[in-house]
Design a protein around this motif. Structure first.
Motif, PDB file in Angstrom:
ATOM      1  N   VAL A  94       0.956  -1.255  -0.167  1.00 52.58           N
ATOM      2  CA  VAL A  94      -0.085   0.049  -0.226  1.00 52.58           C
ATOM      3  C   VAL A  94       0.788   1.185   0.205  1.00 52.58           C
ATOM      4  N   PRO A  95       0.822   2.108  -0.929  1.00 51.66           N
ATOM      5  CA  PRO A  95       1.533   3.205  -1.056  1.00 51.66           C
ATOM      6  C   PRO A  95       1.128   4.331  -0.029  1.00 51.66           C
ATOM      7  N   ASN A  96       2.206   5.006   0.619  1.00 50.53           N
ATOM      8  CA  ASN A  96       1.747   5.952   1.700  1.00 50.53           C
ATOM      9  C   ASN A  96       0.853   7.075   1.116  1.00 50.53           C
ATOM     10  N   GLY A  97      -0.051   7.640   1.939  1.00 48.00           N
ATOM     11  CA  GLY A  97      -0.916   8.573   1.281  1.00 48.00           C
ATOM     12  C   GLY A  97      -2.179   7.981   0.825  1.00 48.00           C
ATOM     13  N   THR A  98      -2.516   6.489   0.647  1.00 51.18           N
ATOM     14  CA  THR A  98      -3.414   5.971  -0.094  1.00 51.18           C
ATOM     15  C   THR A  98      -4.781   6.300   1.102  1.00 51.18           C
ATOM     16  N   VAL A  99      -5.785   6.848   0.151  1.00 47.05           N
ATOM     17  CA  VAL A  99      -7.023   7.023   0.920  1.00 47.05           C
ATOM     18  C   VAL A  99      -7.636   5.749   0.694  1.00 47.05           C
ATOM     19  N   LEU A 100      -8.110   5.358   2.012  1.00 45.78           N
ATOM     20  CA  LEU A 100      -8.866   4.068   2.088  1.00 45.78           C
ATOM     21  C   LEU A 100     -10.582   4.124   2.236  1.00 45.78           C
ATOM     22  N   LYS A 101     -10.911   5.408   2.695  1.00 51.73           N
ATOM     23  CA  LYS A 101     -12.358   5.682   2.919  1.00 51.73           C
ATOM     24  C   LYS A 101     -12.296   7.070   2.925  1.00 51.73           C
ATOM     25  N   ARG A 102     -13.687   7.620   2.665  1.00 52.56           N
ATOM     26  CA  ARG A 102     -14.036   9.130   2.769  1.00 52.56           C
ATOM     27  C   ARG A 102     -15.230   9.074   3.582  1.00 52.56           C
ATOM     28  N   VAL A 103     -15.180  10.075   4.495  1.00 51.44           N
ATOM     29  CA  VAL A 103     -16.485  10.254   5.168  1.00 51.44           C
ATOM     30  C   VAL A 103     -16.934  11.630   5.049  1.00 51.44           C
ATOM     31  N   GLU A 104     -18.167  11.617   4.708  1.00 52.30           N
ATOM     32  CA  GLU A 104     -18.751  13.248   4.399  1.00 52.30           C
ATOM     33  C   GLU A 104     -19.586  13.487   5.617  1.00 52.30           C
TER      34      GLU A 104
END
Length: 167
Positions: free
Chosen positions: A106-116
């Motif tokens: 997994v590359p550093n800085g990968t967004v796994l989940k976004r919460v609105e």
């Protein structure tokens, strides 16, 4: 502690535009509560935009419980004044942790989940659960309820414990 899942380290970074509860300012501190656990930051005197940068660590047994954040103004000769509160939903963070990612792929800085932000959470803006420096973290800005203004910036980190139940 038989049901311990792990530890949640919460960095209480700073407060933004907190309300005045003394004559011209406030002496804010934060309390984090999860079940019977209650942790407190230090008091920052005469500051409506305090920087705590403090790590508080809670034992998580029930992942469905929200974390309660309460902000108070310290008073020497009277009861401390409430400056607002918020519930912190850790479910999205824990869901990302359940992915059991391989740290080598997994590359550093990968967004796994976004919460609105929504009516069911206290987020001021979108919050991302990310892979950072070999671990999952979530930065969030929460809007305080029951106050005219105020936000608190937090960062969540999970700590696995040997022998603990897995999420």
């Amino acid at each position: 502690m038989d049901n311990l899942l792990g530890l949640l380290r919460i960095r209480v970074k700073r407060g933004i535009d907190l309300v005045i509860r003394d004559f011209r300012s406030s002496d804010p501190y934060c309390i984090l509560k999860l079940g019977e656990q209650k942790l407190k930051t230090r008091i920052i005197y005469k500051d409506l935009n305090p920087v705590w940068d403090e790590d508080l660590t809670l034992s998580v047994e029930n992942p469905d419980l929200p974390i309660e954040l309460m902000v108070y103004d310290h008073d020497t000769f009277s009861r401390d004044d409430e400056m607002g509160d918020a519930d912190i939903d850790i479910q999205p963070f824990l869901e990302a942790h359940k992915m059991h990612l391989d740290p080598h792929t997994v590359p550093n800085g990968t967004v796994l989940k976004r919460v609105e932000p929504s009516e069911s959470n206290c987020l001021s803006e979108e919050s991302c659960v990310t892979w950072k420096d070999g671990m999952i973290s979530q930065n969030m800005l929460v809007r305080l309820r029951n106050a005219e203004s105020g936000e608190i910036e937090l960062e969540l980190h999970w700590i696995d414990l040997p022998g603990a139940h897995h999420i």
